[in-house]
Design a protein around this motif. Structure first.
Motif, PDB file in Angstrom:
ATOM      1  N   TYR A  46       0.841  -1.208   0.000  1.00 15.47           N
ATOM      2  CA  TYR A  46       0.000   0.000   0.000  1.00 15.47           C
ATOM      3  C   TYR A  46       0.873   1.254   0.000  1.00 15.47           C
ATOM      4  O   TYR A  46       1.951   1.256   0.605  1.00 15.47           O
ATOM      5  CB  TYR A  46      -0.906   0.009   1.232  1.00 15.47           C
ATOM      6  N   GLU A  47       0.391   2.290  -0.684  1.00 12.82           N
ATOM      7  CA  GLU A  47       1.096   3.573  -0.684  1.00 12.82           C
ATOM      8  C   GLU A  47       0.085   4.698  -0.548  1.00 12.82           C
ATOM      9  O   GLU A  47      -1.085   4.532  -0.913  1.00 12.82           O
ATOM     10  CB  GLU A  47       1.835   3.764  -2.018  1.00 12.82           C
ATOM     11  N   GLU A  48       0.575   5.839  -0.075  1.00 13.45           N
ATOM     12  CA  GLU A  48      -0.326   6.979   0.102  1.00 13.45           C
ATOM     13  C   GLU A  48      -0.851   7.457  -1.258  1.00 13.45           C
ATOM     14  O   GLU A  48      -0.104   7.551  -2.227  1.00 13.45           O
ATOM     15  CB  GLU A  48       0.453   8.110   0.788  1.00 13.45           C
ATOM     16  N   VAL A  49      -2.142   7.762  -1.300  1.00 12.07           N
ATOM     17  CA  VAL A  49      -2.744   8.265  -2.541  1.00 12.07           C
ATOM     18  C   VAL A  49      -2.352   9.741  -2.682  1.00 12.07           C
ATOM     19  O   VAL A  49      -2.464  10.498  -1.711  1.00 12.07           O
ATOM     20  CB  VAL A  49      -4.290   8.157  -2.471  1.00 12.07           C
ATOM     21  N   PRO A  50      -1.899  10.189  -3.864  1.00 15.85           N
ATOM     22  CA  PRO A  50      -1.589  11.610  -4.035  1.00 15.85           C
ATOM     23  C   PRO A  50      -2.784  12.481  -3.638  1.00 15.85           C
ATOM     24  O   PRO A  50      -3.945  12.107  -3.872  1.00 15.85           O
ATOM     25  CB  PRO A  50      -1.295  11.731  -5.536  1.00 15.85           C
ATOM     26  N   HIS A  51      -2.453  13.659  -3.045  1.00 17.15           N
ATOM     27  CA  HIS A  51      -3.465  14.482  -2.390  1.00 17.15           C
ATOM     28  C   HIS A  51      -4.713  14.753  -3.242  1.00 17.15           C
ATOM     29  O   HIS A  51      -5.839  14.535  -2.793  1.00 17.15           O
ATOM     30  CB  HIS A  51      -2.797  15.789  -1.959  1.00 17.15           C
ATOM     31  N   LEU A  52      -4.490  15.201  -4.487  1.00 16.42           N
ATOM     32  CA  LEU A  52      -5.637  15.595  -5.320  1.00 16.42           C
ATOM     33  C   LEU A  52      -6.561  14.413  -5.612  1.00 16.42           C
ATOM     34  O   LEU A  52      -7.789  14.546  -5.607  1.00 16.42           O
ATOM     35  CB  LEU A  52      -5.148  16.203  -6.641  1.00 16.42           C
TER      36      LEU A  52
END
Ligand SMILES: Nc1nc2c(ncn2[C@@H]2O[C@H](COP(=O)(O)OP(=O)(O)OP(=O)(O)O)[C@@H](O)[C@H]2O)c(=O)[nH]1
Ligand SMILES: [Mg+2]
Length: 688
Positions: A665-671
């Motif tokens: 899992y990775e952080e979803v880009p902010h937008l």
């Protein structure tokens, strides 16, 4: 009843639309197995009998037909050419000794030809090439021959025939072995004078053919070097050795739809292709176990196709490898250890059943109804179990979510898909409990369209497909705190519970830790589990976008209670809201699943493949050459892989393939995260 040496099992394989079904139809017609020459274009062939085949004017399933030619029983498996139905080709090639590779004379070797050629190589199958559609405008026999170089075949591809004329002037063939010319009338060859205008070519290719025959056999090589002329019989015997051991691939030509040259394909199959007896022995998965391909050994066979059709009933197709099977005999499914009495055996040409009492080693037939048999299972005489190697199917590469059109169809949909997956091993269905979606997977969009249509037709269940959900996760990036006092005192017994929580990020893995650091009895021991339950339930439901929360350590460090009003429920509520507050304080973020994609594609298309992966927010991990292809590995968000199979096929013009597995899992880009959260809110409101 045919002995193993009187049987030939052949698969007809090619790129889509080259004319396999038409050729099979003409072979069946010549062998008098069907009484009219059916046409794909008006849906009258014996092989493409399924409604979805008639509608699409293409084969979707492998069909079986058989006929007698020169006292040989020829079993023909007409396979689909469209890439989505590759599973059908795989099952066919597993059970035959030889194949006819059909090539369209107007296009030469195509991507599907390369693919099936490779499959035939993997199984060391004898084969011949039939250059079809010779009468068509733009047909070019010699250009098609030149295109064989793409196949990089180690076998010697040898012309056994030359065409007389081409396009609308195509009138027959020259047989380079017999050195005779033939014209065709109503599918029948009639000898004619040799065409003088191609005498140079005849001489050139006849010489190549004799070279090939001489090379196949040491005795012939010696004689040839002497130099002495080889007799026709010696040429044939040399060529047959080469065909049987796969070093020679004969090339024939004709026009399947006008039944020209088709008799010669049957001649070659009957006279030169290996019979089951030539293979001699089959080994079990446990290689110590073998069976002779003879009617005297105990029976064994392999299930390769299953259909359960309202019109034909349930049929289990099998290839017999040894012994014989008769009605009334008890057989054992060596994979399931289930024993059953055989009630009803038959042979098939398309959907037409021909009931028989017995099926012998080497032959292909079907059993009406057999409990629990699956594709790839071994059937054997009950006293002599043996498990034969199963069939190697490719992995599904595209997934869609499906839902029934009405609630009443839910159960029927599950049962129907399950039934279809038993018949089609490249199709799978599973329920994603987390997303509460039914997911179907297959080899391409057309494959899944066909399956959905089949479900509607056979099980009367209306379904619609949609984009599968993505199992996003939520987590926190820093320390956070939150407390909540749940207090209600409005008549009767009140409610009271208070919890103070600290939360901290955990590094990786889907972990959760709950620590109780309360002291001095601020919360009695019995109310600690309800607090934890409140936290856990909230973690399962999610806070930002309704996705499961992961990687959080929760510490309960203080609280308060009331002697009378406190209860499990009050502390559960306190846990829930304290956690929500702490979560919001801890810089929460959305995580997305990242898959590791491994693409195999020709070097020339790699630039585009990588460009496309970049657009999909992919990160290239490595690149490695593999022959004229390259393997690229990349990490790509799962959300960007929807219908990737279709895109890759288009970028690589059908030459690329890929595998993918969950990585992390990775952080979803902010937008993007903002959009997902907003959509989840709308959905939640709609559901309330
Ligand atoms: N002109 C011409 N057309 C042919 C010939 N053989 C087949 N066709 C046509 O080519 C089209 C495809 O033929 P099929 O026999 O369905 O080809 P296939 O290889 O079985 O196709 P798939 O099963 O979809 O892979 C049909 O429109 C046929 O009528 C031929 O010898 N000449
Ligand atoms: Mg076909």
């Amino acid at each position: 009843m045919y002995q193993p040496n009187e049987i030939r099992n052949v698969a007809i394989i090619s790129h889509g639309g080259a004319g396999k079904t038409t050729l099979t139809e003409a072979m069946l017609f010549n062998a008098k197995a069907v009484d009219r020459l059916g046409r794909v274009d008006n849906g009258t062939t014996a092989m493409d009998y399924e409604p979805d085949e008639i509608k699409r004017k293409m084969s979707v399933n492998v069909s079986l037909g058989y006929g007698e030619w020169k006292k040989i029983k020829v079993n023909m498996l007409d396979t689909p050419g469209y890439a989505d139905f590759v599973g059908e080709v795989k099952k066919s090639l597993r059970i035959v000794e030889g194949c006819v590779v059909v090539i369209d004379a107007t296009s030469g070797v195509e991507i599907g030809t390369e693919m099936v050629w490779q499959f035939a190589d993997e199984r060391y199958l004898s084969r011949c090439i039939f250059i079809n559609k010779m009468e068509k405008e733009h047909a070019d026999f010699y250009k098609a021959i030149d295109s064989f170089s793409i196949l990089e075949s180690s076998a010697n591809i040898v012309l056994f025939q030359l065409p007389i004329g081409v396009g609308d002037k195509f009138s027959g063939i020259v047989d380079l072995i017999k050195m005779k010319a033939y014209e065709y009338k109503d599918g029948k060859a009639q000898e004619r004078p040799m065409p003088p205008d191609i005498s140079d070519k005849i001489e050139k290719y006849r010489e190549k053919l004799i070279d090939a025959a001489a090379e196949s056999d040491d005795a012939l090589t010696e004689k040839y070097l002497e130099p002495m002329e080889l007799s026709e019989q010696e040429i044939v015997s040399g060529l047959n050795i080469g065909i049987k051991n796969g070093t020679i691939v004969p090339v024939l030509c004709g026009c399947a739809c006008n039944n020209i040259g088709v008799d010669k394909v049957l001649d070659l199959i009957a006279e030169s292709f290996p019979s089951p007896a030539d293979v001699g022995k089959v080994c079990g998965v446990d290689t110590e176990m073998t069976r002779n391909v003879s009617v005297d050994d105990p029976f064994c066979g392999l299930v390769f196709k299953i259909i359960s059709d309202p019109h034909i009933g349930e049929l289990i197709f099998f290839r017999a490898y040894s012994g014989s099977i008769t009605n009334g005999m008890d057989i054992l499914n060596a994979n399931t250890e289930h024993k059953e009495r055989i009630g009803h055996l038959c042979l098939l040409t398309g959907k037409r059943k021909n009931d028989v009492e017995k099926i012998c080693s080497g032959d292909i037939g079907a059993i009406v109804k057999l409990k629990g048999a699956k594709i790839g299972d071994s059937l054997c005489a009950s006293s002599s179990p043996i498990i034969l190697a199963a069939i190697d199917f490719p992995q599904a590469c595209i997934s869609l979510a499906v839902r029934p059109k009405t609630k009443a169809d839910q159960e029927k949909m599950g049962l129907g898909f399950h039934k279809i997956s038993e018949e089609d091993t490249t199709f799978t269905m599973h329920i994603d409990h987390e997303l509460a979606q039914t997911i179907i997977s297959g080899m391409g969009e057309t494959h899944l369209d066909v399956v959905v249509e089949r479900l509607i037709r056979r099980f009367g269940t209306g379904v619609e497909t949609y984009k599968p959900g993505i199992p996003y996760r939520e987590t926190i990036k820093k320390h956070g705190q939150g407390n909540y006092k749940h207090k209600k005192q409005s008549g009767g017994r009140g409610q009271y519970g208070e919890a103070f929580l600290k939360i901290d990020p955990l590094t990786t893995g889907e972990r959760f830790e709950f620590v109780n650091e309360t002291f001095g009895g601020s919360i009695p021991a019995k109310y600690i589990p309800p607090v934890e339950k409140g936290v856990r339930d909230t973690m399962d439901k999610g806070i930002l976008a309704g996705c499961r929360i992961i990687n959080v350590k929760v510490t309960l460090y203080d609280g308060s209670f009331h002697d009378v009003d406190s209860s499990d429920l009050a502390f559960q509520i306190a846990g829930t809201f304290a956690f929500k507050k702490a979560f919001e304080d801890a810089n929460p973020v959305l995580l997305e699943p990242i898959v590791e994609v491994e693409c195999l594609a020709p070097v020339a298309t790699m630039g585009e493949v990588i460009g496309d992966l970049n657009v999909r927010r992919g990160r290239i991990l490595s690149m490695e050459p593999q022959g004229k292809n390259e393997i690229v590995k990349a990490n790509v968000p799962q959300a960007e892989m929807y219908k990737y199979a279709t895109a890759l096929r288009s970028i690589t013009r059908g030459r690329g393939s890929f595998k993918m597995n969950f990585s992390h899992y990775e952080e979803v880009p902010h937008l993007i995260a903002e959009k997902i959260i907003a959509e989840a809110k709308v959905e939640k409101e709609e559901n309330h």
